[in-house]
Design a protein around this motif. Structure first.
Motif, mmCIF file in Angstrom:
data_model
loop_
_atom_site.group_PDB
_atom_site.id
_atom_site.type_symbol
_atom_site.label_atom_id
_atom_site.label_comp_id
_atom_site.label_asym_id
_atom_site.label_seq_id
_atom_site.Cartn_x
_atom_site.Cartn_y
_atom_site.Cartn_z
ATOM 1 N N LEU A 1 0.827 -1.207 0.000
ATOM 2 C CA LEU A 1 0.000 0.000 0.000
ATOM 3 C C LEU A 1 0.863 1.259 0.000
ATOM 4 N N TYR A 2 1.869 1.282 0.833
ATOM 5 C CA TYR A 2 2.746 2.449 0.898
ATOM 6 C C TYR A 2 3.536 2.616 -0.396
ATOM 7 N N SER A 3 4.249 1.543 -0.794
ATOM 8 C CA SER A 3 5.140 1.680 -1.949
ATOM 9 C C SER A 3 4.360 1.950 -3.227
ATOM 10 N N GLU A 4 3.246 1.275 -3.415
ATOM 11 C CA GLU A 4 2.461 1.506 -4.625
ATOM 12 C C GLU A 4 1.816 2.884 -4.618
ATOM 13 N N GLY A 5 1.505 3.414 -3.440
ATOM 14 C CA GLY A 5 0.990 4.780 -3.349
ATOM 15 C C GLY A 5 2.018 5.798 -3.823
ATOM 16 N N TYR A 6 3.264 5.603 -3.410
ATOM 17 C CA TYR A 6 4.329 6.502 -3.868
ATOM 18 C C TYR A 6 4.572 6.343 -5.367
ATOM 19 N N LYS A 7 4.531 5.104 -5.848
ATOM 20 C CA LYS A 7 4.736 4.863 -7.276
ATOM 21 C C LYS A 7 3.601 5.482 -8.091
ATOM 22 N N LEU A 8 2.366 5.280 -7.653
ATOM 23 C CA LEU A 8 1.223 5.864 -8.352
ATOM 24 C C LEU A 8 1.321 7.383 -8.381
ATOM 25 N N THR A 9 1.715 7.970 -7.263
ATOM 26 C CA THR A 9 1.881 9.422 -7.214
ATOM 27 C C THR A 9 2.965 9.865 -8.192
ATOM 28 N N GLY A 10 4.063 9.123 -8.240
ATOM 29 C CA GLY A 10 5.111 9.420 -9.218
ATOM 30 C C GLY A 10 4.579 9.340 -10.639
ATOM 31 N N ASN A 11 3.783 8.311 -10.926
ATOM 32 C CA ASN A 11 3.200 8.174 -12.261
ATOM 33 C C ASN A 11 2.274 9.336 -12.595
ATOM 34 N N LEU A 12 1.461 9.741 -11.633
ATOM 35 C CA LEU A 12 0.543 10.869 -11.856
ATOM 36 C C LEU A 12 1.321 12.161 -12.112
ATOM 37 N N ILE A 13 2.357 12.375 -11.327
ATOM 38 C CA ILE A 13 3.191 13.571 -11.510
ATOM 39 C C ILE A 13 3.874 13.525 -12.870
ATOM 40 N N TYR A 14 4.432 12.368 -13.223
ATOM 41 C CA TYR A 14 5.105 12.232 -14.519
ATOM 42 C C TYR A 14 4.130 12.543 -15.660
ATOM 43 N N ASN A 15 2.945 11.969 -15.609
ATOM 44 C CA ASN A 15 1.955 12.217 -16.663
ATOM 45 C C ASN A 15 1.599 13.693 -16.764
ATOM 46 N N GLU A 16 1.525 14.367 -15.635
ATOM 47 C CA GLU A 16 1.248 15.817 -15.652
ATOM 48 C C GLU A 16 2.417 16.569 -16.280
ATOM 49 N N MET A 17 3.636 16.149 -15.972
ATOM 50 C CA MET A 17 4.822 16.818 -16.520
ATOM 51 C C MET A 17 4.900 16.640 -18.035
ATOM 52 N N ILE A 18 4.566 15.459 -18.514
ATOM 53 C CA ILE A 18 4.608 15.191 -19.953
ATOM 54 C C ILE A 18 3.477 15.926 -20.670
ATOM 55 N N THR A 19 2.327 16.007 -20.026
ATOM 56 C CA THR A 19 1.164 16.676 -20.613
ATOM 57 C C THR A 19 1.313 18.189 -20.605
ATOM 58 N N ASN A 20 1.885 18.703 -19.500
ATOM 59 C CA ASN A 20 1.968 20.149 -19.323
ATOM 60 C C ASN A 20 3.322 20.496 -18.707
ATOM 61 N N SER A 21 4.300 20.778 -19.530
ATOM 62 C CA SER A 21 5.664 21.012 -19.054
ATOM 63 C C SER A 21 5.820 22.331 -18.291
ATOM 64 N N LYS A 22 4.775 23.100 -18.216
ATOM 65 C CA LYS A 22 4.810 24.395 -17.527
ATOM 66 C C LYS A 22 5.311 24.264 -16.079
ATOM 67 N N TYR A 23 4.989 23.141 -15.435
ATOM 68 C CA TYR A 23 5.327 22.973 -14.021
ATOM 69 C C TYR A 23 6.505 22.014 -13.778
ATOM 70 N N ASN A 24 7.230 21.641 -14.820
ATOM 71 C CA ASN A 24 8.303 20.660 -14.667
ATOM 72 C C ASN A 24 9.336 21.046 -13.621
ATOM 73 N N ASN A 25 9.671 22.321 -13.531
ATOM 74 C CA ASN A 25 10.687 22.750 -12.562
ATOM 75 C C ASN A 25 10.191 22.661 -11.122
ATOM 76 N N LEU A 26 8.889 22.629 -10.940
ATOM 77 C CA LEU A 26 8.317 22.442 -9.601
ATOM 78 C C LEU A 26 8.078 20.970 -9.287
ATOM 79 N N LEU A 27 7.645 20.228 -10.278
ATOM 80 C CA LEU A 27 7.221 18.852 -10.047
ATOM 81 C C LEU A 27 8.360 17.839 -10.035
ATOM 82 N N ILE A 28 9.551 18.226 -10.477
ATOM 83 C CA ILE A 28 10.668 17.282 -10.484
ATOM 84 C C ILE A 28 10.997 16.793 -9.075
ATOM 85 N N TYR A 29 10.854 17.646 -8.086
ATOM 86 C CA TYR A 29 11.191 17.264 -6.707
ATOM 87 C C TYR A 29 10.246 16.192 -6.172
ATOM 88 N N PRO A 30 8.924 16.417 -6.226
ATOM 89 C CA PRO A 30 8.046 15.333 -5.757
ATOM 90 C C PRO A 30 8.103 14.098 -6.657
#
Length: 187
Positions: A32-61
């Protein structure tokens, strides 16, 4: 927006299954913990690829979440390996990916059938050591090092190719998933 009042608490019991989360689930908590972090990473990655406007903010999380996922995956494999191999032991209580990898490799993987070529195992090790060298578990959490390090810059790199990072992370995760399957087949 209002400020908090004297009757409010941050953590209260869920009022609705649609807006609440069940955190005391009896299933595999590592999962539950590890997959939650992985899913969050996937969601962040998809947002970065879709909208690079926030890449400099989202790279950290992004990096933090994938790193946390890998750390918990290593710990889970160590615990699961000890259990299935009937070996007494516990995972190291560290955040150091290199040390956790070496514990997994030296305490668990040496007892398993070698189904993956040594080259791939060496590559996984090299990449985990690289990850641990770049991020000691805090570099993507805080912009500066500790006081003993005179508050120096926490990251020594200036840019990250997000697509390459995600591709390599997926390969590491695939390797760890294979190891879980191998351990799970132990009678």
């Amino acid at each position: 927006m209002e400020l908090p009042n004297e009757t409010e608490n941050l953590f209260i019991e869920e009022k609705s299954t649609e807006t609440g989360s069940w955190i005391s689930n009896p299933t595999d908590s590592f999962y539950l913990y590890s997959e939650g972090y992985k899913l969050t990473g996937n969601l962040i990655y998809n947002e970065m690829i879709t909208n690079s406007k926030y890449n400099n903010l989202l790279i950290y999380p992004l990096v933090f979440n994938y790193r946390q996922h890998i750390e918990l995956s290593l710990k889970k494999l160590i615990v699961f390996g000890f259990e299935k191999l009937k070996i007494s032991g516990v995972f190291l209580e560290v955040h150091n990916l290199e040390r956790l990898w070496l514990q997994l490799k030296n305490d668990i993987l040496i007892h398993l059938p070698n189904e993956i070529e040594k080259t791939y195992i060496d590559n996984v090790e090299r990449i985990l050591i690289e990850f641990n060298t770049i991020d000691n578990a805090c570099a993507f959490r805080f912009p500066i090092k500790t006081k003993k390090d005179k508050y120096g810059k926490s990251l020594e790199i200036d840019t990250v190719d997000v697509e390459n990072f995600k591709t390599v992370i997926d390969k590491i995760n695939y390797y760890l998933d294979i190891q879980y399957e191998i351990i799970d087949r132990i009678e």
